[in-house]
Write a protein that holds these residues in place. Structure first.
Motif, PDB file in Angstrom:
ATOM      1  N   THR A   1       6.538   1.111  -5.025  1.00 56.12           N
ATOM      2  CA  THR A   1       6.325   1.303  -3.813  1.00 56.12           C
ATOM      3  C   THR A   1       7.779   1.955  -3.441  1.00 56.12           C
ATOM      4  OG1 THR A   1       7.107  -0.957  -2.960  1.00 56.12           O
ATOM      5  CG2 THR A   1       4.593  -0.505  -3.520  1.00 56.12           C
TER       6      THR A   1
ATOM      7  N   GLU B   1      -2.443   4.393   5.044  1.00 54.04           N
ATOM      8  CA  GLU B   1      -2.407   3.020   6.098  1.00 54.04           C
ATOM      9  C   GLU B   1      -1.209   2.324   5.747  1.00 54.04           C
ATOM     10  OE1 GLU B   1      -7.254   2.615   6.699  1.00 54.04           O
ATOM     11  OE2 GLU B   1      -5.972   1.394   5.383  1.00 54.04           O
ATOM     12  N   SER B   2      -0.887   2.305   4.717  1.00 56.25           N
ATOM     13  CA  SER B   2       0.249   1.287   4.167  1.00 56.25           C
ATOM     14  C   SER B   2       1.676   2.072   4.303  1.00 56.25           C
ATOM     15  CB  SER B   2       0.143   0.736   2.892  1.00 56.25           C
ATOM     16  OG  SER B   2      -1.115  -0.012   2.654  1.00 56.25           O
TER      17      SER B   2
ATOM     18  N   PRO C   1      -3.284   2.153  -5.655  1.00 57.42           N
ATOM     19  CA  PRO C   1      -3.337   2.624  -4.388  1.00 57.42           C
ATOM     20  C   PRO C   1      -3.491   3.950  -4.179  1.00 57.42           C
ATOM     21  CG  PRO C   1      -1.402   0.798  -4.598  1.00 57.42           C
ATOM     22  CD  PRO C   1      -2.081   1.150  -6.052  1.00 57.42           C
TER      23      PRO C   1
ATOM     24  N   TYR D   1       3.503  -3.381  -6.710  1.00 59.89           N
ATOM     25  CA  TYR D   1       2.229  -3.779  -7.195  1.00 59.89           C
ATOM     26  C   TYR D   1       2.068  -4.067  -8.708  1.00 59.89           C
ATOM     27  CZ  TYR D   1       0.059  -3.096  -2.593  1.00 59.89           C
ATOM     28  OH  TYR D   1      -0.150  -3.062  -1.316  1.00 59.89           O
TER      29      TYR D   1
ATOM     30  N   ALA E   1      -4.621  -0.966  -1.698  1.00 59.31           N
ATOM     31  CA  ALA E   1      -4.159  -0.567  -0.563  1.00 59.31           C
ATOM     32  C   ALA E   1      -4.416   0.896  -0.459  1.00 59.31           C
ATOM     33  CB  ALA E   1      -2.600  -1.099  -0.654  1.00 59.31           C
ATOM     34  N   CYS E   2      -4.578   1.308   1.095  1.00 61.73           N
ATOM     35  CA  CYS E   2      -4.667   2.699   1.123  1.00 61.73           C
ATOM     36  C   CYS E   2      -3.177   3.322   1.431  1.00 61.73           C
ATOM     37  CB  CYS E   2      -5.267   2.971   2.372  1.00 61.73           C
ATOM     38  SG  CYS E   2      -5.257   4.726   3.068  1.00 61.73           S
TER      39      CYS E   2
END
Length: 209
Positions: free
Chosen positions: A24, A186-187, A127, A10, A182-183
């Motif tokens: 990430t 969840e991601s 995030p 990101y 984003a979470c």
């Protein structure tokens, strides 16, 4: 100011010369010589550059070419940028850090050292775990009134919502706060301590070009 996904991480765009990255599992930003500290879930803020073992949970600086960083794995990375004085900060805010106001302490120190005015400041929350996933005990409701709610037979905490509300009360304009893209839970391309255990970390990185 918005989050985009570029080359596996990101990136904040629309805030030149400030740059912010959230790495990430897919890769790391192309920066070197990161400044990082010994994070302990405190309200302590350090001035960059700082020694790696220096305790604290936020860094601030006004030096170009210095890239400050914090690591997270469900906690919230809070990017702070003062475009008038070209000063910036980065805070690691889990529930303990948020309760202790680590992001607000960073903002206050920027005001003292660099003349930062809250109405000028841009903030981006990277995030983090979302309100639908952050399951907590009922005792948290007394610490974070209005941000811990019952749902599906359990209590859930809205960490980014709480951080955003405290920033607004501190004088940051609501339109100058960018919420998480984003979470982490969840991601699956992000590390999550609650989902994955303590086997990895995300890195938030900020600097001035």
């Amino acid at each position: 100011m918005e989050w985009v996904i570029r080359d596996g991480y990101y990136e904040l765009v629309g805030v030149e010369p400030f740059v912010g990255y959230f790495s990430t599992k897919l890769g790391f930003p192309p920066v070197e010589d990161l400044v990082f500290i010994n994070q302990l879930h405190t309200g302590i803020v350090q001035i960059a550059p700082a020694e790696p073992d220096t305790p604290g949970d936020a860094l601030i600086t006004a030096r170009r070419g210095v890239f400050i960083s914090v690591k997270t794995a469900d906690c919230a990375p809070v990017f702070i940028f003062d475009p008038r004085n070209l000063a910036f900060g980065l805070a690691h805010a889990g529930w303990r850090g948020a309760f202790l106001g680590v992001h607000l302490n960073a903002l206050g120190l920027m005001s003292s050292l660099y003349g930062t005015v809250t109405t000028d400041v841009l903030v981006a929350i990277g995030p983090t775990i979302c309100a639908s996933c952050y399951r907590v005990g009922e005792e948290m409701s007394s610490l974070f009134s209005g941000f811990v709610r019952m749902g599906k037979g359990a209590w859930f905490f809205d960490l980014p919502g709480y951080i955003g509300s405290t920033l607004i009360r501190a004088g940051i304009l609501p339109d100058n706060i960018l919420m998480p893209p984003a979470c982490t839970m969840e991601s699956f391309w992000l590390w999550s301590a609650r989902r994955d255990g303590h086997i990895g970390r995300n890195w938030a990185i900020a600097g001035l070009r």
